[in-house]
Design a protein around this motif. Structure first.
Motif, PDB file in Angstrom:
ATOM      1  N   VAL A 176      81.022   5.806 -17.505  1.00  0.00           N
ATOM      2  CA  VAL A 176      80.357   4.616 -16.975  1.00  0.00           C
ATOM      3  C   VAL A 176      79.349   5.011 -15.903  1.00  0.00           C
ATOM      4  CG1 VAL A 176      80.685   2.444 -15.729  1.00  0.00           C
ATOM      5  CG2 VAL A 176      82.330   3.137 -17.480  1.00  0.00           C
ATOM      6  N   LEU A 177      78.131   4.502 -16.040  1.00  0.00           N
ATOM      7  CA  LEU A 177      77.095   4.677 -15.019  1.00  0.00           C
ATOM      8  C   LEU A 177      76.903   3.360 -14.291  1.00  0.00           C
ATOM      9  CD1 LEU A 177      74.726   6.197 -13.626  1.00  0.00           C
ATOM     10  CD2 LEU A 177      73.266   5.355 -15.490  1.00  0.00           C
ATOM     11  N   THR A 178      77.024   3.391 -12.964  1.00  0.00           N
ATOM     12  CA  THR A 178      76.799   2.198 -12.150  1.00  0.00           C
ATOM     13  C   THR A 178      75.914   2.549 -10.963  1.00  0.00           C
ATOM     14  OG1 THR A 178      78.622   2.465 -10.569  1.00  0.00           O
ATOM     15  CG2 THR A 178      79.153   1.460 -12.704  1.00  0.00           C
ATOM     16  N   CYS A 179      75.642   1.528 -10.167  1.00  0.00           N
ATOM     17  CA  CYS A 179      74.891   1.683  -8.930  1.00  0.00           C
ATOM     18  C   CYS A 179      75.805   2.273  -7.848  1.00  0.00           C
ATOM     19  CB  CYS A 179      74.352   0.315  -8.502  1.00  0.00           C
ATOM     20  SG  CYS A 179      73.318   0.334  -7.018  1.00  0.00           S
ATOM     21  N   ILE A 180      75.201   2.655  -6.715  1.00  0.00           N
ATOM     22  CA  ILE A 180      75.966   3.201  -5.589  1.00  0.00           C
ATOM     23  C   ILE A 180      76.465   2.115  -4.650  1.00  0.00           C
ATOM     24  CG2 ILE A 180      74.756   5.417  -5.643  1.00  0.00           C
ATOM     25  CD1 ILE A 180      72.973   4.371  -3.374  1.00  0.00           C
ATOM     26  N   ASP A 181      76.191   0.861  -4.957  1.00  0.00           N
ATOM     27  CA  ASP A 181      76.578  -0.250  -4.084  1.00  0.00           C
ATOM     28  C   ASP A 181      78.082  -0.196  -3.795  1.00  0.00           C
ATOM     29  OD1 ASP A 181      77.283  -2.908  -3.092  1.00  0.00           O
ATOM     30  OD2 ASP A 181      75.287  -3.515  -3.750  1.00  0.00           O
ATOM     31  N   PRO A 182      78.482  -0.160  -2.508  1.00  0.00           N
ATOM     32  CA  PRO A 182      79.913  -0.054  -2.172  1.00  0.00           C
ATOM     33  C   PRO A 182      80.738  -1.257  -2.594  1.00  0.00           C
ATOM     34  CG  PRO A 182      78.593  -0.412  -0.190  1.00  0.00           C
ATOM     35  CD  PRO A 182      77.635  -0.130  -1.298  1.00  0.00           C
ATOM     36  N   ARG A 183      80.102  -2.384  -2.911  1.00  0.00           N
ATOM     37  CA  ARG A 183      80.859  -3.545  -3.375  1.00  0.00           C
ATOM     38  C   ARG A 183      81.545  -3.270  -4.707  1.00  0.00           C
ATOM     39  NH1 ARG A 183      76.209  -8.017  -3.030  1.00  0.00           N
ATOM     40  NH2 ARG A 183      75.039  -6.183  -3.730  1.00  0.00           N
ATOM     41  N   LEU A 184      81.052  -2.269  -5.434  1.00  0.00           N
ATOM     42  CA  LEU A 184      81.651  -1.944  -6.731  1.00  0.00           C
ATOM     43  C   LEU A 184      82.948  -1.158  -6.584  1.00  0.00           C
ATOM     44  CD1 LEU A 184      78.413  -0.870  -8.658  1.00  0.00           C
ATOM     45  CD2 LEU A 184      79.521  -3.118  -8.627  1.00  0.00           C
ATOM     46  N   ASN A 185      83.185  -0.603  -5.401  1.00  0.00           N
ATOM     47  CA  ASN A 185      84.366   0.243  -5.213  1.00  0.00           C
ATOM     48  C   ASN A 185      85.666  -0.499  -5.480  1.00  0.00           C
ATOM     49  OD1 ASN A 185      82.482   2.128  -4.435  1.00  0.00           O
ATOM     50  ND2 ASN A 185      82.976   2.037  -2.254  1.00  0.00           N
ATOM     51  N   SER A 186      85.704  -1.776  -5.118  1.00  0.00           N
ATOM     52  CA  SER A 186      86.932  -2.552  -5.291  1.00  0.00           C
ATOM     53  C   SER A 186      87.002  -3.248  -6.648  1.00  0.00           C
ATOM     54  CB  SER A 186      87.044  -3.602  -4.172  1.00  0.00           C
ATOM     55  OG  SER A 186      85.936  -4.496  -4.219  1.00  0.00           O
ATOM     56  N   LEU A 187      85.927  -3.166  -7.427  1.00  0.00           N
ATOM     57  CA  LEU A 187      85.884  -3.871  -8.708  1.00  0.00           C
ATOM     58  C   LEU A 187      86.136  -2.957  -9.905  1.00  0.00           C
ATOM     59  CD1 LEU A 187      82.794  -6.188  -8.050  1.00  0.00           C
ATOM     60  CD2 LEU A 187      85.199  -6.872  -8.137  1.00  0.00           C
ATOM     61  N   LEU A 188      85.709  -1.712  -9.785  1.00  0.00           N
ATOM     62  CA  LEU A 188      85.833  -0.780 -10.904  1.00  0.00           C
ATOM     63  C   LEU A 188      86.841   0.318 -10.567  1.00  0.00           C
ATOM     64  CD1 LEU A 188      82.051  -0.462 -11.805  1.00  0.00           C
ATOM     65  CD2 LEU A 188      83.802  -1.575 -13.189  1.00  0.00           C
ATOM     66  N   PRO A 189      87.601   0.748 -11.580  1.00  0.00           N
ATOM     67  CA  PRO A 189      87.560   0.326 -12.986  1.00  0.00           C
ATOM     68  C   PRO A 189      88.446  -0.869 -13.310  1.00  0.00           C
ATOM     69  CG  PRO A 189      89.070   2.152 -12.775  1.00  0.00           C
ATOM     70  CD  PRO A 189      88.521   1.896 -11.394  1.00  0.00           C
ATOM     71  N   GLY A 190      89.030  -1.513 -12.275  1.00  0.00           N
ATOM     72  CA  GLY A 190      89.987  -2.582 -12.527  1.00  0.00           C
ATOM     73  C   GLY A 190      89.453  -3.705 -13.380  1.00  0.00           C
ATOM     74  N   VAL A 191      88.168  -4.086 -13.165  1.00  0.00           N
ATOM     75  CA  VAL A 191      87.611  -5.200 -13.918  1.00  0.00           C
ATOM     76  C   VAL A 191      87.505  -4.874 -15.408  1.00  0.00           C
ATOM     77  CG1 VAL A 191      85.184  -4.551 -13.686  1.00  0.00           C
ATOM     78  CG2 VAL A 191      85.802  -6.964 -13.821  1.00  0.00           C
TER      79      VAL A 191
END
Length: 247
Positions: free
Chosen positions: A36-51
């Motif tokens: 998976v390629l995503t952005c560096i936005d720290p808001r994603l830390n709590s969402l992935l990979p759980g979502v």
């Protein structure tokens, strides 16, 4: 239903309040691990990979600012290819997100922020949009990235390349590109036309040819035609006889 179709279906059911929604990853062992390629936005830390419902040990996470792919042979594309070739990744997903700061930062703001860090404008590349890969739409950025990765000679033809958009507030996934439906599609000479659809299935991708093919004809040689005659031989130069006083 295949892995990412099941992921999107479970995500949408969960967003509607279905507490039983989930992905039984044991049923999709042949599609794991995922890259998976995503952005560096720290808001994603709590969402992935759980979502996604994928365990961390089956989740190969690559990140760059804006989840941008600049070319089919870029360093990020190379990392995606190595994640499959070396780490055994079976499927690729490029996941953008809403409210991306890279998307909403203008060239002028970038210049000002670099200047605040002590980097003057003359030290930056002339074309900042091209160099930093700036974009105006999170969705179009994902679609472009998927198209470049799908058409890369480094990515195996049997590896699906998906495109999704993640809402950082609700955690809901929006489907942009169905990687399963592009597996047998020929490499496109121009960006593909993508049609967004609602529902649990991922978006269909229609490959569009940029130009109509032109028929080229060439006259076949006539086997009955006699070969051209060889050029005439030049007369031999006469041998000069020496005069008596030269003997």
């Amino acid at each position: 239903m295949r892995l990412f179709e099941a992921i999107v279906d479970a995500n949408q059911r969960a967003s509607k309040g279905d507490a039983s929604a989930g992905v039984h990853v044991s049923e999709y062992a042949g599609s794991l691990p995922v890259v998976v390629l995503t952005c560096i936005d720290p808001r994603l830390n709590s969402l992935l990979p759980g979502v996604l419902g994928v365990p961390t040990e089956q989740f190969i996470w690559l990140r760059n600012a804006g989840n941008i792919i600049t070319s089919s042979l870029s360093s990020t594309t190379r990392s995606l290819a190595l994640a499959c070739a070396v780490e055994g990744g079976r499927e690729i997903a490029i996941i953008g997100h809403t409210d991306c700061k890279v998307c909403h930062t203008s060239v002028g703001e970038i210049v000002d922020r670099f200047r605040a860090l002590g980097v003057q404008r003359e030290r930056l590349p002339d074309n900042l949009v091209e160099y930093f890969g700036l974009f105006a739409s999170e969705r179009q950025n994902v679609i472009k990235a998927v198209d470049l990765v799908r058409n890369s000679p480094l990515i195996g033809a049997k590896i699906p390349v998906h495109g999704l958009l993640l809402d950082t507030v609700t955690g809901k996934l929006e489907c942009l590109v169905n990687g399963y439906q592009t597996l047998s599609a020929p490499l496109s000479a121009s960006p593909a036309a993508h049609v967004n659809v609602n529902g649990p299935s991922l978006t269909k991708v229609a490959q569009v040819s940029s130009t109509e093919g032109e028929e080229v004809s060439s006259a076949a040689p006539n086997p009955t035609t006699a070969p051209p005659s060889p050029p005439p031989l030049l007369p031999r130069r006469a041998i000069r006889q020496r005069a008596p006083w030269e003997r």
